[in-house]
Scaffold this motif. Structure first.
Motif, PDB file in Angstrom:
ATOM      1  N   SER A 249       0.686  -1.324   0.001  1.00 23.22           N
ATOM      2  CA  SER A 249      -0.167   0.271  -0.748  1.00 23.22           C
ATOM      3  C   SER A 249       1.180   1.497   0.265  1.00 23.22           C
ATOM      4  CB  SER A 249      -1.019   0.316   1.505  1.00 23.22           C
ATOM      5  OG  SER A 249       0.007   0.633   2.323  1.00 23.22           O
ATOM      6  N   VAL A 250       2.434   1.506   0.797  1.00 20.28           N
ATOM      7  CA  VAL A 250       2.935   2.174   0.551  1.00 20.28           C
ATOM      8  C   VAL A 250       4.143   2.447  -0.382  1.00 20.28           C
ATOM      9  CG1 VAL A 250       1.844   3.249   3.341  1.00 20.28           C
ATOM     10  CG2 VAL A 250       4.440   1.048   2.606  1.00 20.28           C
ATOM     11  N   LEU A 402      12.916   3.738   4.037  1.00 18.90           N
ATOM     12  CA  LEU A 402      12.311   2.442   5.299  1.00 18.90           C
ATOM     13  C   LEU A 402      10.792   3.592   4.718  1.00 18.90           C
ATOM     14  CD1 LEU A 402      13.486   1.910   8.508  1.00 18.90           C
ATOM     15  CD2 LEU A 402      10.961   2.710   8.180  1.00 18.90           C
ATOM     16  N   LEU A 403       9.184   3.484   4.500  1.00 17.43           N
ATOM     17  CA  LEU A 403       8.118   3.849   4.414  1.00 17.43           C
ATOM     18  C   LEU A 403       7.304   3.246   6.019  1.00 17.43           C
ATOM     19  CD1 LEU A 403       8.931   2.430   1.171  1.00 17.43           C
ATOM     20  CD2 LEU A 403       7.595   4.273   0.840  1.00 17.43           C
ATOM     21  N   ALA A 404       6.841   4.036   6.060  1.00 15.00           N
ATOM     22  CA  ALA A 404       6.249   3.901   7.742  1.00 15.00           C
ATOM     23  C   ALA A 404       4.497   3.844   7.485  1.00 15.00           C
ATOM     24  CB  ALA A 404       6.149   5.062   8.686  1.00 15.00           C
ATOM     25  N   VAL A 405       3.994   2.887   8.493  1.00 16.89           N
ATOM     26  CA  VAL A 405       2.688   3.129   7.804  1.00 16.89           C
ATOM     27  C   VAL A 405       1.685   2.483   8.866  1.00 16.89           C
ATOM     28  CG1 VAL A 405       2.497   0.761   6.664  1.00 16.89           C
ATOM     29  CG2 VAL A 405       1.399   2.201   6.408  1.00 16.89           C
ATOM     30  N   GLY A 406       1.376   2.563   8.929  1.00 17.35           N
ATOM     31  CA  GLY A 406      -0.347   2.226   9.780  1.00 17.35           C
ATOM     32  C   GLY A 406      -0.340   2.982  11.543  1.00 17.35           C
ATOM     33  N   CYS A 429       3.389   8.192   3.346  1.00 17.22           N
ATOM     34  CA  CYS A 429       2.598   8.636   2.359  1.00 17.22           C
ATOM     35  C   CYS A 429       1.448   9.098   2.743  1.00 17.22           C
ATOM     36  CB  CYS A 429       2.186   7.329   1.747  1.00 17.22           C
ATOM     37  SG  CYS A 429       3.996   6.747   0.503  1.00 17.22           S
ATOM     38  N   GLU A 430       1.280   9.335   1.809  1.00 18.13           N
ATOM     39  CA  GLU A 430      -0.348  10.129   1.535  1.00 18.13           C
ATOM     40  C   GLU A 430      -1.658   9.686   2.766  1.00 18.13           C
ATOM     41  OE1 GLU A 430      -1.916  12.272  -1.889  1.00 18.13           O
ATOM     42  OE2 GLU A 430      -0.109  13.665  -1.586  1.00 18.13           O
ATOM     43  N   ALA A 456       2.615   4.681  -6.941  1.00 19.14           N
ATOM     44  CA  ALA A 456       3.424   6.062  -6.553  1.00 19.14           C
ATOM     45  C   ALA A 456       2.730   6.584  -6.443  1.00 19.14           C
ATOM     46  CB  ALA A 456       4.496   6.037  -7.435  1.00 19.14           C
ATOM     47  N   SER A 457       1.269   7.057  -8.134  1.00 15.46           N
ATOM     48  CA  SER A 457       0.898   7.889  -8.061  1.00 15.46           C
ATOM     49  C   SER A 457      -0.672   7.511  -7.382  1.00 15.46           C
ATOM     50  CB  SER A 457       0.312   8.041  -9.634  1.00 15.46           C
ATOM     51  OG  SER A 457      -0.536   6.904  -9.707  1.00 15.46           O
ATOM     52  N   TRP A 458      -0.930   7.032  -7.122  1.00 17.82           N
ATOM     53  CA  TRP A 458      -1.772   6.062  -5.906  1.00 17.82           C
ATOM     54  C   TRP A 458      -1.688   6.779  -4.700  1.00 17.82           C
ATOM     55  CZ3 TRP A 458      -5.434   1.392  -5.908  1.00 17.82           C
ATOM     56  CH2 TRP A 458      -5.849   0.892  -6.465  1.00 17.82           C
ATOM     57  N   ASN A 459      -0.508   6.248  -4.263  1.00 13.65           N
ATOM     58  CA  ASN A 459      -0.238   7.161  -3.082  1.00 13.65           C
ATOM     59  C   ASN A 459       1.343   7.799  -2.569  1.00 13.65           C
ATOM     60  OD1 ASN A 459      -0.527   7.377  -0.183  1.00 13.65           O
ATOM     61  ND2 ASN A 459      -0.280   4.819   0.186  1.00 13.65           N
ATOM     62  N   PRO A 460       0.918   8.727  -3.349  1.00 15.62           N
ATOM     63  CA  PRO A 460       2.637   9.704  -3.034  1.00 15.62           C
ATOM     64  C   PRO A 460       3.092  10.140  -1.490  1.00 15.62           C
ATOM     65  CG  PRO A 460       0.816  11.003  -3.592  1.00 15.62           C
ATOM     66  CD  PRO A 460      -0.017  10.133  -3.795  1.00 15.62           C
ATOM     67  N   ILE A 461       4.611  10.475  -1.959  1.00 15.16           N
ATOM     68  CA  ILE A 461       5.176  10.967  -0.546  1.00 15.16           C
ATOM     69  C   ILE A 461       4.085  11.650   0.320  1.00 15.16           C
ATOM     70  CG2 ILE A 461       7.353  11.678   0.697  1.00 15.16           C
ATOM     71  CD1 ILE A 461       7.990   9.251  -1.365  1.00 15.16           C
ATOM     72  N   ASN A 462       3.678  12.133   1.374  1.00 19.15           N
ATOM     73  CA  ASN A 462       3.121  12.983   2.094  1.00 19.15           C
ATOM     74  C   ASN A 462       4.744  13.633   2.458  1.00 19.15           C
ATOM     75  OD1 ASN A 462       2.706  14.023   5.312  1.00 19.15           O
ATOM     76  ND2 ASN A 462       0.624  14.258   3.589  1.00 19.15           N
ATOM     77  N   ARG A 463       5.537  13.378   3.861  1.00 17.03           N
ATOM     78  CA  ARG A 463       6.427  13.744   4.530  1.00 17.03           C
ATOM     79  C   ARG A 463       6.954  12.722   5.321  1.00 17.03           C
ATOM     80  NH1 ARG A 463       2.548  11.941   8.460  1.00 17.03           N
ATOM     81  NH2 ARG A 463       3.299  11.188  10.391  1.00 17.03           N
ATOM     82  N   GLU A 464       8.758  13.329   6.007  1.00 13.64           N
ATOM     83  CA  GLU A 464       9.887  12.795   5.704  1.00 13.64           C
ATOM     84  C   GLU A 464       9.871  13.088   7.464  1.00 13.64           C
ATOM     85  OE1 GLU A 464      13.546  11.728   4.090  1.00 13.64           O
ATOM     86  OE2 GLU A 464      12.436  12.681   1.919  1.00 13.64           O
ATOM     87  N   ILE A 465      10.485  12.072   8.459  1.00 12.29           N
ATOM     88  CA  ILE A 465      10.636  12.095  10.155  1.00 12.29           C
ATOM     89  C   ILE A 465      12.253  12.146   9.628  1.00 12.29           C
ATOM     90  CG2 ILE A 465      10.252  10.868  12.154  1.00 12.29           C
ATOM     91  CD1 ILE A 465       7.960  10.609   9.510  1.00 12.29           C
TER      92      ILE A 465
END
Length: 495
Positions: A249-250, A402-406, A429-430, A456-465
């Motif tokens: 998903s991400v 590293l992509l965070a989700v949840g 991601c968004e 990548a277009s379904w769920n683009p990057i929103n921010r970074e930590i």
């Protein structure tokens, strides 16, 4: 317009989404349920109520909310907690509650006996994974020994996703990613069931047919259509475990991509170049033929925040407790004023694989506040996560991103502490809908509505930590590791 539907059964709730071919979410639905703990070390779900009942409820809620004609839904995919163990009869009816994944340690004796008999090196070489509480094979052997009448009546051994697909289509299937957790019954080289390592667990014809996650398992039957509101004949994919769908998903798709799922447990998946055989982490074929994944998971993480709220913050409104606790913890400095938390409230999975590990809060004195304790809890989870990421680094599998989700991604304190303690930047991601969104994307792949690069277009990057590494955390991590080692024998003797 073409739509796809994804539903995921989690440890404590079921989520669903209905999306169009561009990834736009047209409806979301959620329903909660409980994890049953009939005795210490056990963990169960009720298949009829918690799995199928939730699926039906969420599916009908999505259809009602969206107003979309079911005939416009071109495919359905589901995922669920896993790996689980569920015996069913010849009609597909459950014969007992579903035995959950690594948080259920009832088969400790069988894990030890099978490992001693076959040899850990052989099991890892053939099956990709050492036997642990995560393994389904020992739990089937436990069933045979401890519930012989149920075992005798068993026509198939299913997992949670397999059960849903069977209810929807009548087909008894399992995806390869999930099947790799059935050690010592799955050979990772031949990608097939085997019984030459242990022919006394279960006849192989009682195991589901193997498919890849993007393959169509079957189509919605008339009975399933009546229950769910879906159209007869709608394609259903083989599905997968929730964490894999969450990774999809991400956008975990390129070599070196790593997902960190912040949920009831922390779960990590790395899209790997090659198969790495090491008892500290898990391996499985990835969702698509010819690809690899390395995994790791804690036993408790988000679950601990709920425990803390319910036991230590009863004065707070449950609906507003987490932001209030985060504010209190923010007033405590990194290191929680000298408190260390071992987050092993249900034992621990990777990398220590110790079902006897216990939770602990060490260093308390009369000056400590609830904010210090909550910060120590969050940091304890993060130290456990660093133990895992350091293990990946030892194996030459550090992530390129590293992509965070949840749900835990809403907890800024938890996210920042994880980056600071592990020293790894994180991408959010968004859309953090999670596994059900990955299911919808998997369904779109299966029927040609989407291509893998489209995520990548379904769920683009929103921010970074960004990670702010400091010596205090490095020192605390060394103490964290030593605290476990020096209390391990006491924890075992406590029972």
């Amino acid at each position: 317009m073409a739509y796809t539907l994804g539903i995921d059964i989690g440890t404590y709730e079921t989520k669903g989404v209905l999306v169009d071919g561009s990834g736009t979410v047209h409806a979301q639905a959620i329903r909660g349920h409980q994890m049953l703990v009939p005795q210490p070390g056990w963990a169960e779900h009720r298949p009829e109520e918690d799995w199928w009942g939730d699926f039906v409820y969420v599916c009908r809620a999505l259809l009602e909310q969206s107003g979309i004609d079911p005939k416009d839904i071109k495919a359905v995919a589901c995922s669920a907690i896993g790996p689980c163990m569920l015996p069913v009869d010849s009609d597909g009816a459950p014969l007992m509650n579903g035995v959950l994944y690594g948080v259920d340690g009832r088969a400790e004796t069988e894990v030890r006996e099978l490992t001693d008999r076959i040899g850990e090196d052989t099991i890892i070489a053939r099956c990709g994974n050492a036997l642990t509480s995560q393994s389904v094979g020992p739990k089937i052997l436990w069933l045979k020994r401890n519930r012989p009448k149920i075992y005798a009546a068993t026509a198939h051994i299913l997992t949670s996703t397999s059960f849903l697909v069977q209810r929807l289509t009548g087909e008894v299937v399992i995806d390869h990613y999930t099947a790799a957790n059935f050690s010592p019954l799955y050979d990772v080289e031949t990608r097939d069931w085997v019984d030459d390592l242990a022919d006394d667990i279960v006849p192989l014809d009682k195991l589901p047919r193997l498919l890849w996650s993007n393959e169509i398992a079957g189509h919605i039957t008339a009975t399933a259509a009546d229950a769910t509101g879906l159209a007869v004949g709608t394609p259903v994919t083989a599905g997968t475990i929730d964490a894999a769908a969450e990774a999809l998903s991400v956008g975990v798709d390129q070599m070196g991509d790593m997902m960190m799922m912040y949920g009831s447990t922390i779960f990590i998946i790395l899209r790997a170049q090659v198969r790495v055989a090491d008892p500290r982490i898990w391996y499985a074929p990835w969702l698509f033929e010819g690809e690899h994944a390395s995994m790791a998971g804690s036993a408790t993480s988000g679950t601990l925040t709920h425990w803390f709220r319910d036991q230590v913050a009863r004065d707070l409104d449950p609906a507003e407790a987490f932001p209030a606790l985060a504010d209190e913890a923010s007033a405590s400095p990194p290191g929680a004023n000298g408190l260390l938390m071992l987050p092993y409230f249900s034992g621990e999975r990777t990398p220590i694989h110790d079902i006897h590990a216990k939770g602990a809060m060490f260093g308390l004195n009369l000056t400590h506040t609830r904010g210090d304790m909550y910060r120590a809890l969050i940091e304890g989870i993060a130290h456990g996560t660093r133990h895992v990421t350091d293990t990946f680094a030892d194996l030459g599998q550090s992530p390129t991103r590293l992509l965070a989700v949840g749900g835990g991604t809403k907890n800024a304190l938890w996210l920042q502490a994880t980056s600071d303690i592990t020293g790894i930047d994180q991408i959010v991601c968004e859309k953090t809908v999670g596994a059900s969104y990955g299911d919808a994307f998997l369904a779109a792949l299966a029927v040609g509505i989407a291509d893998r690069k489209d995520i990548a277009s379904w769920n683009p990057i929103n921010r970074e930590i960004r990670a702010n590494r400091n010596d205090a955390y490095d020192n605390a991590h060394d103490l964290f590791r030593r605290l476990y080692e020096q209390t391990r024998d006491i924890a075992r003797e406590l029972g």
